[in-house]
Motif scaffolding. Structure first.
Motif, short mmCIF file in Angstrom:
data_model
loop_
_atom_site.label_atom_id
_atom_site.label_comp_id
_atom_site.label_asym_id
_atom_site.label_seq_id
_atom_site.Cartn_x
_atom_site.Cartn_y
_atom_site.Cartn_z
N GLU A 192 0.69 -1.29 0.18
CA GLU A 192 0.05 0.01 0.13
C GLU A 192 0.93 1.35 -0.04
O GLU A 192 1.90 1.17 0.42
CB GLU A 192 -1.06 -0.09 1.30
N GLU A 193 0.21 2.35 -0.52
CA GLU A 193 1.23 3.56 -0.59
C GLU A 193 1.39 4.26 0.71
O GLU A 193 0.43 4.26 1.57
CB GLU A 193 0.36 4.52 -1.59
N LYS A 194 2.65 4.59 0.74
CA LYS A 194 3.21 5.32 2.09
C LYS A 194 3.28 6.79 1.65
O LYS A 194 3.43 7.13 0.51
CB LYS A 194 4.48 5.09 2.32
N VAL A 195 2.70 7.72 2.64
CA VAL A 195 2.51 8.85 2.48
C VAL A 195 3.49 9.69 3.72
O VAL A 195 3.19 9.51 4.90
CB VAL A 195 1.15 9.65 2.57
N PHE A 196 4.14 11.00 3.25
CA PHE A 196 4.91 11.80 4.15
C PHE A 196 3.97 12.86 3.96
O PHE A 196 3.60 13.56 2.95
CB PHE A 196 6.45 12.03 3.71
N LYS A 197 3.78 13.49 5.13
CA LYS A 197 3.16 14.84 5.28
C LYS A 197 4.06 15.91 5.33
O LYS A 197 5.22 15.96 5.72
CB LYS A 197 2.20 15.11 6.64
N ASP A 198 3.81 17.01 4.38
CA ASP A 198 4.85 17.84 3.88
C ASP A 198 4.60 19.32 3.75
O ASP A 198 3.11 19.51 3.32
CB ASP A 198 5.38 17.37 2.66
N PRO A 199 4.87 20.35 4.47
CA PRO A 199 4.41 21.59 4.41
C PRO A 199 4.25 22.29 3.33
O PRO A 199 3.65 23.33 2.75
CB PRO A 199 5.38 22.42 5.44
N VAL A 200 5.24 21.88 2.39
CA VAL A 200 5.12 22.58 0.90
C VAL A 200 4.49 21.85 -0.15
O VAL A 200 3.59 22.58 -0.77
CB VAL A 200 6.77 22.97 0.33
N HIS A 201 4.48 20.71 -0.21
CA HIS A 201 3.69 19.73 -1.24
C HIS A 201 2.36 19.08 -0.76
O HIS A 201 1.87 18.25 -1.38
CB HIS A 201 4.75 18.87 -1.83
N ARG A 202 2.20 19.31 0.70
CA ARG A 202 0.96 18.78 1.10
C ARG A 202 1.32 17.16 1.66
O ARG A 202 1.27 16.58 2.63
CB ARG A 202 0.03 18.78 0.47
N TYR A 203 1.54 16.47 0.43
CA TYR A 203 2.02 15.09 0.56
C TYR A 203 2.70 14.66 -0.20
O TYR A 203 3.05 15.02 -1.48
CB TYR A 203 0.68 14.17 0.20
N ILE A 204 3.85 13.80 0.21
CA ILE A 204 4.71 12.88 -0.79
C ILE A 204 4.17 11.62 -0.83
O ILE A 204 4.38 10.80 0.43
CB ILE A 204 6.11 13.35 -0.11
N HIS A 205 4.11 11.10 -2.02
CA HIS A 205 3.73 9.72 -2.15
C HIS A 205 4.71 8.52 -2.55
O HIS A 205 5.42 9.11 -3.40
CB HIS A 205 2.59 9.69 -3.20
N VAL A 206 4.74 7.54 -1.88
CA VAL A 206 5.77 6.51 -2.29
C VAL A 206 5.03 5.18 -2.41
O VAL A 206 4.38 4.78 -1.60
CB VAL A 206 6.92 6.40 -0.99
N ARG A 207 5.34 4.64 -3.43
CA ARG A 207 4.44 3.29 -4.00
C ARG A 207 5.87 2.32 -4.43
O ARG A 207 5.51 1.10 -4.34
CB ARG A 207 3.47 3.52 -5.15
N ASP A 208 7.14 2.66 -4.59
CA ASP A 208 8.08 1.97 -4.89
C ASP A 208 8.70 1.45 -3.95
O ASP A 208 9.40 2.33 -3.11
CB ASP A 208 8.86 2.86 -5.90
N ARG A 209 8.92 -0.07 -3.89
CA ARG A 209 9.72 -0.60 -2.89
C ARG A 209 11.10 0.18 -2.71
O ARG A 209 11.69 0.38 -1.45
CB ARG A 209 9.89 -2.14 -2.84
N VAL A 210 11.79 0.35 -3.80
CA VAL A 210 13.26 0.90 -3.73
C VAL A 210 13.25 2.18 -2.93
O VAL A 210 14.17 2.45 -2.29
CB VAL A 210 13.86 0.87 -5.29
#
Length: 432
Positions: free
Chosen positions: A10-28
């Protein structure tokens, strides 16, 4: 060559003050973020000593690296996907290079590099290709994958389009740090319409180009960069802190070379003082370690080292005066002589600092330096260099602005308990 495209469950998400969310789907990507070499970037400030001028500027290279990754992810997933000029097999390579582009930055970055005469890009390459957790993660994607990522970051890759996304005059690196640095310093200069720029980006074989309809957004971006450099990055107070930082490290190195006995042995610096720093030494040195030494060096018997450290730790910075080295070299010689007479070592207490920036340029045949210009994609499919269409950009193209300051300890100069007459002469020359 296609590389591993394993996805997370499942997608991992970082909360970010500039881009709102940073999305990660790739294992690497997820595994790279978890490596100790990438986590080290949390302990390296993005703006070095600027926190002593803009108190909010405490953000890190970790924040910025994630931001560059997210911008690149959006470009290739949302804008380039499906376009014939874009090879989707380059997707993972581009994302990894974006994430790792600043991996080799050291504590207080450029100031530290100048003192010990090395380039952070060499350490970026060493981390990616060496015996590191980052290398192990990248190697899982493909045997030659670490080398390919290093080539993109070093700008030696044959994949020019991929390189331009991360390093050009309109790249994801600049688009993130302008907005991020503006946000954390509390200024408005770095704001521009990134959403518009992303929408009008188009891939070409050798670089990203911009649709003509997006020209005004690019003008705004270039002017934002210009303002950020002179209002934030080259702020004279931040430069004063950099001068102190540089002089502390120079003094410590000089004392070491003269076999001075430190009360607390600077073991983390030994390999740097000897010009024999290895990757493992470099990775152990972060800003927390540097500040620890500055704290304890306040108690050293060497008066210069202890004074400079107290100034940095307690933010008692040098003051500055406008200075033109081409016209005022005689004044500098006079001041140098007077500083020596006043028992102030001019090597550490009278410092000329220069800053220079070229906001936008284009390649001129016969001149040194490769400058990949920003190209506009016209309605007829023709490419036009930006300054040929924009009067605003044309007005600043190729125009380098340089600023010189002379830094000195004003409190010493106003302390008339010793060398009163000499200090009066110094103040007169400095017009203070």
């Amino acid at each position: 060559m296609a590389y591993s495209t394993e996805k997370l469950s499942e997608e991992k998400v970082f909360k970010d003050p500039v881009h709102r969310y940073i999305h990660v789907r790739d294992r690497v990507i997820w595994d790279l973020v978890g490596t100790k070499e990438f986590q080290r970037l949390r302990r390296i400030k993005q703006l070095g000593t600027t926190f002593l001028t803009f108190h909010g500027a405490e953000h890190s290279r970790f924040n910025h690296s994630l931001g560059v990754y997210e911008i690149v992810r959006r470009i290739i997933d949302d804008v380039f996907a499906g376009r014939p000029e874009w090879n989707d097999e380059d997707r993972l390579l581009t994302l990894c290079a974006a994430l790792l582009h600043d991996l080799g930055h050291g504590p207080f970055s450029h100031s530290f590099e100048k003192v010990f005469d090395f380039d952070h890009e060499d350490f970026t390459r060493a981390i990616i290709l060496g015996d590191t957790e980052v290398n192990k993660v990248l190697s899982k994607a493909g045997k030659d994958f670490p080398e390919k990522v290093a080539e993109v970051i070093a700008k030696t890759s044959e994949k020019k389009l991929v390189v331009s996304l991360i390093s050009s005059q309109i790249d994801a690196d600049r688009m993130d740090y302008l907005q991020r640095d503006a946000y954390f310093t509390g200024v408005s200069y770095g704001q521009f319409d990134m959403e518009r720029i992303l929408r009008v980006m188009r891939p070409r074989e050798d670089q990203v180009v911009i649709k003509k309809s997006g020209m005004h957004a690019v003008e705004d971006y270039i002017m934002s960069r210009y303002q950020m450099y002179w209002q934030v990055y080259f702020h004279p107070v931040s430069r004063s802190a950099e001068v102190l930082l540089s002089k502390i490290l120079h003094r410590a190195k000089d004392l070491f070379e003269r076999n001075y006995t430190f009360k607390n042995k600077p073991v983390h610096f030994y390999s740097f003082f000897n010009n024999q720093a290895k990757l493992e030494d470099y990775l152990k040195l972060d800003e927390a370690v540097i500040l620890y030494y500055f704290q304890i060096w306040q108690e050293e018997e060497d008066a210069i080292l202890s004074d400079l450290c107290r100034r940095f730790v307690n933010r008692n910075l040098f003051k500055y005066a406008e200075f033109d080295p081409a016209k005022e070299y005689k004044k500098l010689a006079q001041l140098t002589k007077l500083f020596i007479q006043a028992d102030l070592d001019p090597e550490y207490y009278l410092v000329v600092d220069s800053s220079s920036d070229l906001p936008y340029d284009f390649y001129r045949p016969g001149e040194e330096g490769e400058r990949l210009p920003i190209h506009l994609l016209m309605k007829n499919g023709e490419l036009r260099e930006l300054s040929r269409e924009s009067e605003i950009v044309d007005a600043i193209s190729g125009k380098r602005r340089t600023d010189h300051k002379l830094y000195y300890p004003a409190d010493f100069l106003f302390d008339d308990t010793e060398n009163k007459e000499i200090k009066q002469q110094i103040r007169a020359l400095l017009e203070i």
